[in-house]
Design an enzyme around this catalytic site. Structure first.
Site, PDB file in Angstrom:
ATOM      1  N   ASP A  57       5.568 -30.226 -15.022  1.00  0.00           N
ATOM      2  CA  ASP A  57       5.404 -30.088 -16.462  1.00  0.00           C
ATOM      3  C   ASP A  57       5.877 -28.695 -16.889  1.00  0.00           C
ATOM      4  OD1 ASP A  57       3.261 -29.303 -14.829  1.00  0.00           O
ATOM      5  OD2 ASP A  57       1.787 -29.488 -16.413  1.00  0.00           O
ATOM      6  N   GLU A  80       3.218 -18.194  -8.039  1.00  0.00           N
ATOM      7  CA  GLU A  80       3.209 -19.650  -8.212  1.00  0.00           C
ATOM      8  C   GLU A  80       4.613 -20.225  -8.070  1.00  0.00           C
ATOM      9  OE1 GLU A  80       2.034 -22.665 -11.897  1.00  0.00           O
ATOM     10  OE2 GLU A  80       2.786 -20.637 -12.284  1.00  0.00           O
TER      11      GLU A  80
END
Length: 596
Positions: free
Chosen positions: A343, A541
């Site tokens: 996403d 991340e």
């Protein structure tokens, strides 16, 4: 065996929250079965496990707070992670009274005062936790030759202590005061803004824990997922009630396989079979579509409205659509994209001309048959059959081998593309394959969803695909797509789980060319992560494929540190390749190098 007498009430709770158009609806499975591994839960939660959803998932309070002008929070997730100071009903009653007193037009300051009075800061439901099985010198460190990489391994191992979280007892006693989903065991969280557990992140976290010899922590996290499936019938995207309408890529069965491979605890897998079967059936029953006479699955969501954790952003993109129905369909596509884990990405864009051009308004996730989801489900079926074989359940072995064969046939006939030489997502709107690079085009290699006897042929076509798309030309790792859209799952961002799928998949082909590329990419990934850590003291991340040793960017929030799956992948590859990788060895990457 623990009976779940109130699970049917969960369906009522869900039915109150589902309001999609007919084109987007799908039925839930029967959740009235008994399950092994079920745990008793707080009686109030059992009566209504989504009691706090009236605050955190939908309604006028959520809408008013999240769309305040000027906005109350820089990150929409902040509000829905806050703790209630009163019951949901009392909070709503007083909110409605405040709205009436302000003629339904409260100022941002009015709303701030209300939030300050009725909510507490995020994270108050959690306390830091040092895993009891953490080891200062796990055995994987002995497998690393380079002294700098070994010291880095020591520091990565210490990060597990920083990411440990335990829920306070009051969460299970008063779950309606929280958006967090109670679980029985402590967890390792991803890090940064992600202070709760996440489903697919946990696969790579657990792999890292197993290589760190933290078997109890890994088992506890898997058992948490068992408890969630046994209560809710599926695993939500993450550990919050506002994720109630969607899951993430189904990797629970793979987590169990990893644990069993490390511990030889076959009984753990056998005892979990009912739970694993139930999650598998949830996906194949509620995500299925028929394409070319094959039953395959797509990502989709069952809730209505914007994503609570990105409410303002979704409302803003929804303004492009002229009707409430069109807005609702767009919200559905956003949440389906979130279920995929990507996403967002141009992978899910279908333009009016059938390309991957556009922006989020072109999201069409539910109309794209994804290679990865169907490959994962094939893998699940094969593993469930394997676990039944250990238990001596021959009928079940046949049943799940048959399910796997049907999925494999669909993957071969719908998703394999001879011209591209790899698997491709399928566009159901335009009835054609989507010939755009993404690592998941090679995901069947990771889970061995291909005919092993054709490894040489597949290897040749995959290596040609890599060359044609110049995937080996990026100094910071292989990007998630080749489209520069500003979305976080597009170029130039590169993600640990996708590098893992590529590297392990190429290795599974077992040809010299594929294995050499696999090691080259693993080496490059270790080095770019090491360079970034040496400079910034962070594990990110995501990273930048175009620049060596640089964190990623784009998307809805700042790049996060921690970071669970990045740690897990590096620890595994230091364990596997630590004798082959040294800081001075070649990987086609140089400090400060940029892709031209």
């Amino acid at each position: 065996m623990f009976k779940l007498p109130t699970i049917s009430l969960l369906l009522v709770s869900w039915s109150c929250l589902v309001a999609l158009s007919q084109a987007k609806t799908y039925s839930l499975p029967d959740l009235t079965t008994d399950y092994n591994n079920a745990i008793p839960v707080d009686e109030e939660e059992a009566q209504d496990p989504f009691a706090s959803c009236k605050i955190y998932c939908e309604g006028n309070l959520l809408h008013t707070i999240q769309t305040a002008v000027p906005k109350l929070f820089a990150d929409s997730k902040t509000f829905v992670d806050m703790k209630l100071n009163n019951s949901p009903d009392k909070t709503l009653e007083d909110f409605n009274a405040m709205m009436e007193a302000k003629n339904q037009t409260p100022s941002s300051e009015d709303l701030k005062q209300f939030v300050d009075k009725y909510f507490s800061a995020p994270g108050t439901e959690l306390e830091k936790w040092t895993p009891t099985d953490w080891k200062e010198n796990p055995s994987f460190l002995d497998l690393i030759s380079d002294p700098d990489l070994k010291q880095w391994g020591v520091e990565l191992n210490s990060i597990w202590k920083d990411l440990g979280r335990k829920m306070k007892d009051e969460v299970s006693k008063n779950p309606e005061y929280y958006s967090i989903i109670p679980v029985p065991n402590p967890v390792i969280v991803p890090g940064g803004r992600f202070i709760e557990f996440y489903y697919w992140d946990s696969y790579w976290i657990i792999r890292g824990l197993l290589y760190s010899q933290m078997f109890d922590t890994a088992r506890g996290m898997i058992e948490n997922f068992f408890s969630i499936v046994n209560r809710f019938g599926f695993i939500p995207n993450g550990g919050r009630v506002y994720y109630h309408g969607r899951s993430q890529p189904p990797l629970l069965t793979g987590m169990v396989k990893s644990y069993v491979d490390f511990t030889n605890d076959d009984k753990f897998a056998i005892d979990a079979l009912d739970t694993l079967e139930h999650e598998f059936e949830f996906f194949v029953n509620n995500h299925n579509v028929t394409v070319k006479n094959h039953s395959l699955c797509v990502y989709r969501d069952s809730s209505s409205g914007p994503r609570p954790e990105s409410y303002r952003e979704d409302v803003e993109t929804g303004e492009e659509f002229p009707t409430d129905e069109a807005k609702e369909l767009h919200y559905s596509e956003l949440k389906a994209g979130a279920e995929s884990g990507m996403d967002f990405s141009s992978r899910w864009f279908i333009s009016p001309t059938g390309t991957n051009d556009g922006n989020r308004s072109a999201l069409s996730t539910t109309s794209i048959v994804p290679v990865d989801l169907n490959a994962y489900l094939y893998w699940n079926a094969k593993l469930i059959a394997e676990f039944h074989s250990k238990a001596g359940n021959t009928k079940k072995v046949t049943e799940y081998e048959t399910k796997a064969e049907k999925l494999l046939l669909g993957i071969q006939e719908v998703l394999w593309n001879e011209e591209a030489g790899v698997w491709l997502d399928y566009d159901m709107i335009n009835q054609k394959p989507r010939d755009y690079y993404t690592p998941t085009n090679l995901s069947p290699l990771w889970v061995k969803a291909f005919n092993i006897s054709e490894s040489e042929k597949i290897s040749a076509s995959v290596m040609a695909y890599i060359e044609r798309n110049k995937l080996d030309s990026f100094p910071g790792g292989v990007p998630n797509t080749l489209s520069y859209t500003g979305e976080q799952w597009d170029a130039p961002n590169v993600w640990a789980p996708m590098q893992y799928i590529l590297v392990e998949g190429l290795n599974n082909l077992n040809t010299p060319e594929a294995k050499n590329m696999s090691l080259k990419w693993a080496t490059r990934w270790v080095k770019t992560n090491f360079a970034a850590f040496s400079k910034d003291r962070h594990m990110y991340e995501k990273y930048n494929a175009d620049e060596f040793g640089v964190g990623g960017g784009g998307g809805e929030y700042e790049v996060q540190t921690g970071f669970g799956w990045s740690n897990g992948v590096i620890i595994e590859w230091l364990s596997k390749h630590g004798r082959d990788i040294s800081i001075g060895s070649g990987c086609g990457c140089l400090a400060g190098e940029k892709r031209q």
